[in-house]
Write a protein that holds these residues in place. Sequence first.
Motif, PDB file in Angstrom:
ATOM      1  N   SER A 191      42.470  34.827  44.627  1.00 51.95           N
ATOM      2  CA  SER A 191      41.306  35.376  45.338  1.00 51.95           C
ATOM      3  C   SER A 191      40.847  34.438  46.450  1.00 51.95           C
ATOM      4  CB  SER A 191      40.156  35.632  44.365  1.00 51.95           C
ATOM      5  OG  SER A 191      39.623  34.423  43.858  1.00 51.95           O
ATOM      6  N   GLU A 192      41.180  33.153  46.353  1.00 55.26           N
ATOM      7  CA  GLU A 192      40.765  32.187  47.374  1.00 55.26           C
ATOM      8  C   GLU A 192      41.570  32.295  48.671  1.00 55.26           C
ATOM      9  OE1 GLU A 192      38.940  28.794  44.368  1.00 55.26           O
ATOM     10  OE2 GLU A 192      40.861  28.393  45.368  1.00 55.26           O
ATOM     11  N   PHE A 193      42.648  33.082  48.660  1.00 58.31           N
ATOM     12  CA  PHE A 193      43.430  33.320  49.874  1.00 58.31           C
ATOM     13  C   PHE A 193      43.008  34.603  50.590  1.00 58.31           C
ATOM     14  CE2 PHE A 193      46.307  30.622  47.414  1.00 58.31           C
ATOM     15  CZ  PHE A 193      46.866  29.792  48.378  1.00 58.31           C
ATOM     16  N   VAL A 194      42.187  35.428  49.971  1.00 62.32           N
ATOM     17  CA  VAL A 194      42.002  36.804  50.424  1.00 62.32           C
ATOM     18  C   VAL A 194      40.637  36.996  51.085  1.00 62.32           C
ATOM     19  CG1 VAL A 194      42.051  39.219  49.705  1.00 62.32           C
ATOM     20  CG2 VAL A 194      43.479  37.549  48.522  1.00 62.32           C
ATOM     21  N   PRO A 195      40.590  37.561  52.296  1.00 60.78           N
ATOM     22  CA  PRO A 195      39.310  37.829  52.961  1.00 60.78           C
ATOM     23  C   PRO A 195      38.459  38.843  52.204  1.00 60.78           C
ATOM     24  CG  PRO A 195      41.126  37.922  54.536  1.00 60.78           C
ATOM     25  CD  PRO A 195      41.738  37.871  53.166  1.00 60.78           C
ATOM     26  N   ARG A 196      37.167  38.813  52.477  1.00 60.13           N
ATOM     27  CA  ARG A 196      36.212  39.650  51.746  1.00 60.13           C
ATOM     28  C   ARG A 196      36.509  41.140  51.888  1.00 60.13           C
ATOM     29  NH1 ARG A 196      30.969  38.387  55.440  1.00 60.13           N
ATOM     30  NH2 ARG A 196      32.251  36.603  56.000  1.00 60.13           N
ATOM     31  N   ARG A 197      37.058  41.560  53.034  1.00 53.49           N
ATOM     32  CA  ARG A 197      37.176  42.990  53.318  1.00 53.49           C
ATOM     33  C   ARG A 197      38.189  43.705  52.426  1.00 53.49           C
ATOM     34  NH1 ARG A 197      39.103  39.968  57.425  1.00 53.49           N
ATOM     35  NH2 ARG A 197      41.251  40.240  58.128  1.00 53.49           N
ATOM     36  N   TYR A 198      39.075  42.956  51.778  1.00 51.28           N
ATOM     37  CA  TYR A 198      39.958  43.623  50.817  1.00 51.28           C
ATOM     38  C   TYR A 198      40.163  42.813  49.550  1.00 51.28           C
ATOM     39  CZ  TYR A 198      43.196  40.925  53.815  1.00 51.28           C
ATOM     40  OH  TYR A 198      43.797  39.947  54.572  1.00 51.28           O
ATOM     41  N   ARG A 199      39.251  41.857  49.284  1.00 54.93           N
ATOM     42  CA  ARG A 199      39.402  41.015  48.092  1.00 54.93           C
ATOM     43  C   ARG A 199      39.268  41.823  46.800  1.00 54.93           C
ATOM     44  NH1 ARG A 199      35.606  37.485  49.193  1.00 54.93           N
ATOM     45  NH2 ARG A 199      34.077  38.389  47.784  1.00 54.93           N
ATOM     46  N   GLY A 200      38.310  42.770  46.752  1.00 57.14           N
ATOM     47  CA  GLY A 200      38.109  43.548  45.537  1.00 57.14           C
ATOM     48  C   GLY A 200      39.312  44.413  45.188  1.00 57.14           C
ATOM     49  N   ALA A 201      39.862  45.103  46.207  1.00 57.14           N
ATOM     50  CA  ALA A 201      41.036  45.939  45.966  1.00 57.14           C
ATOM     51  C   ALA A 201      42.243  45.094  45.589  1.00 57.14           C
ATOM     52  CB  ALA A 201      41.344  46.777  47.209  1.00 57.14           C
ATOM     53  N   PHE A 202      42.390  43.942  46.266  1.00 53.67           N
ATOM     54  CA  PHE A 202      43.522  43.050  45.986  1.00 53.67           C
ATOM     55  C   PHE A 202      43.484  42.569  44.542  1.00 53.67           C
ATOM     56  CE2 PHE A 202      45.459  38.887  45.636  1.00 53.67           C
ATOM     57  CZ  PHE A 202      46.642  39.001  46.360  1.00 53.67           C
ATOM     58  N   THR A 203      42.334  42.046  44.104  1.00 54.12           N
ATOM     59  CA  THR A 203      42.251  41.489  42.752  1.00 54.12           C
ATOM     60  C   THR A 203      42.319  42.578  41.703  1.00 54.12           C
ATOM     61  OG1 THR A 203      40.747  39.866  43.737  1.00 54.12           O
ATOM     62  CG2 THR A 203      41.049  39.760  41.374  1.00 54.12           C
ATOM     63  N   GLY A 204      41.755  43.764  42.000  1.00 54.41           N
ATOM     64  CA  GLY A 204      41.883  44.878  41.074  1.00 54.41           C
ATOM     65  C   GLY A 204      43.329  45.319  40.911  1.00 54.41           C
ATOM     66  N   ASN A 232      36.447  49.162  43.263  1.00 51.77           N
ATOM     67  CA  ASN A 232      35.943  47.806  43.516  1.00 51.77           C
ATOM     68  C   ASN A 232      35.525  47.629  44.962  1.00 51.77           C
ATOM     69  OD1 ASN A 232      36.215  46.658  40.980  1.00 51.77           O
ATOM     70  ND2 ASN A 232      38.253  45.833  41.359  1.00 51.77           N
ATOM     71  N   GLU A 233      36.350  48.130  45.875  1.00 50.50           N
ATOM     72  CA  GLU A 233      36.115  47.908  47.291  1.00 50.50           C
ATOM     73  C   GLU A 233      35.061  48.851  47.850  1.00 50.50           C
ATOM     74  OE1 GLU A 233      36.368  45.179  49.376  1.00 50.50           O
ATOM     75  OE2 GLU A 233      38.294  45.146  48.342  1.00 50.50           O
ATOM     76  N   TYR A 234      35.017  50.079  47.366  1.00 48.86           N
ATOM     77  CA  TYR A 234      34.161  51.087  47.985  1.00 48.86           C
ATOM     78  C   TYR A 234      32.810  51.258  47.297  1.00 48.86           C
ATOM     79  CZ  TYR A 234      38.024  52.242  51.010  1.00 48.86           C
ATOM     80  OH  TYR A 234      39.017  52.153  51.957  1.00 48.86           O
ATOM     81  N   PHE A 235      32.717  50.886  46.039  1.00 47.52           N
ATOM     82  CA  PHE A 235      31.439  51.030  45.333  1.00 47.52           C
ATOM     83  C   PHE A 235      30.910  49.698  44.812  1.00 47.52           C
ATOM     84  CE2 PHE A 235      33.811  55.024  44.728  1.00 47.52           C
ATOM     85  CZ  PHE A 235      32.958  55.879  45.412  1.00 47.52           C
ATOM     86  N   GLY A 236      31.706  48.650  44.913  1.00 48.95           N
ATOM     87  CA  GLY A 236      31.296  47.335  44.434  1.00 48.95           C
ATOM     88  C   GLY A 236      31.792  47.055  43.035  1.00 48.95           C
ATOM     89  N   ARG A 237      32.016  45.753  42.766  1.00 51.46           N
ATOM     90  CA  ARG A 237      32.573  45.354  41.469  1.00 51.46           C
ATOM     91  C   ARG A 237      31.607  45.647  40.324  1.00 51.46           C
ATOM     92  NH1 ARG A 237      34.512  44.117  46.315  1.00 51.46           N
ATOM     93  NH2 ARG A 237      34.545  41.854  46.544  1.00 51.46           N
TER      94      ARG A 237
END
Length: 444
Positions: free
Chosen positions: A132-145, A313-318
Amino acid sequence: MSIADRLERLPFSGFHCRLLFLGGAGYCFDGLDGAILAFVMPALQHLWGLSMTQLGLLGSGAFFGYFIGALSAGLVADRWGRRSVMMWALACYCVGSLISALCTNWHGFVLSRVLAGVGTGAESAIIAPYLSEFVPRRYRGAFTGALAGFFSFGFVGASLLGYALVPGSENGWRWALGLTACPVVMLLWWRRSLPESPRWLVGSGQGEAAHRVLCGIEKSMGVASPVYEAEVALSTQMPMRGQFLRLMGAELRRVTVMSWVLWLSVTFSYYAFFSWLPTLLIARGFTITHSFGFSIAICVAQIPGYFSAGFCNEYFGRKATVVTYLAAAMLSAVAMEFVSTSGGVLAAGILLSFFMNGTFAGVYAYTPEIFPTALRATGMGTASAIGRIGAIAAPLLIGALYPSSGFAGVFGMTALILLAGALCILLLGPSTVNRSLEEIEDAY
C-alpha cells in the motif's frame, strides 16, 4: 518534490500490476494453507481416531503460529524493513507445510502446522502495509482490495485439491498438503527483484536510498525523476517496546482498539465457518463427497465477494464497505442458523462466504491506512495477531459448542460476533476516503 508526492503522482502501470501479482500470489498461498486443513481434518480424524476436542486443537495449531508470525512480522518490518520479512515468511511456510505432509502422528502434525503458521501469519500481516505504500490514494483502496482477493483463489484451490485428492486414497491428504508448499519456491525466486518501500526508507533516515528506488520505478514508467533534494526527516525508528507504547498512546489508542476488535470479530467468524465447513456438513448428514462439493461452491463465492468489495472500497470508502458487508454477513449467518433444506444451506453458505470475504477485502485495505508509516506494519501486525486469537479460539470453541448447541448455536454465535465488529468500526473508525497516507497520519 518529496518522496510521498512523487509516489502520489505515479500512474497505474506494469510495475503496480507486478506488485499486485507477487503480493497476491503470497495471499493465494496463505489462503490455500488456511483452507486446506478444513479438507484434511475429516481424513485425519479417521486416521488417528481423534475426538472433536483433539480435532479442534489440531485446527488451532496453525492459528497459534499465525499469531506469533503476525505479531513479530510487524515489529521487525517497522524496525528493519518490509521486504526481507516477506521473503523469510514464505520460506518458513514452505518448510512447515512440507513437514506436515510427512507426519505420522497428530502431535507432530500440530507442531508442524505451528511452524507453517508462523510463516503464513507473517506473510499475511506484511503484504498489505508494504504494498500500500507504493500506491497513490486514487486507486489504493481498489488495489489493496484486489490484493486481498487473491485469498479467494487459495480457498478455491484448496477445495479443489481436497475434493480431488483427499477422498481418493489413504494418503490423499499428504499429497494435498505437499502440493500447497511446492509453488512457493518459485514465488521466492520472483520476489528477489522487489524493492524496499521508499516511504519506509525515508522514515528510517535513508532518503538517498528511497530516491534511488523511486528513480528506478519512475524510469520503468517513463516518468522523469526530479533532482534529489534531501528531505528534512529524522529517523522515526524506536525500540520495539516503544512501538507498542505508541500504539496505545493518546493519539492512536482509539484506532488501535477499534482495529483489534474488528479483526477479532471478523477472523473468529471467518474461521468458525470455514475451518469446520466440511466437518459440520458431514455431521449434519451430508456424505463426504457431497460435503466437499458444497464446500467448493461456497468457496467460489469468495471471488466475487472480494472483488466487489475492492470496487466498493474506492467508490464508497473502506469504512462504509466494511460496515455494509459485515451487516450482510450477519444476516447470512442468521439465515444459516434457521434453514433446514440442503438448498437453503447452500444458498445461505454462499451468501455468508460472499460477504465475509468482501469484509476482509475492506479490512485489509483499511487497516494499514489508519496507522502512521513508522508504525504501519506494527499496527497491521498486532491487529492481525489479535485476530488470530479469534482464529485459535474458533476451532476449539466450535468443537466444544457443536455437540450441545448444534448447527443453530454455531451460526447464532457467529451472527452476534459479526454484529459487535460492525458496531465497533461504525462508532470508532476514522474515514480514509480520498486521503493520502501522509494526510491520514497528519490528522493524528
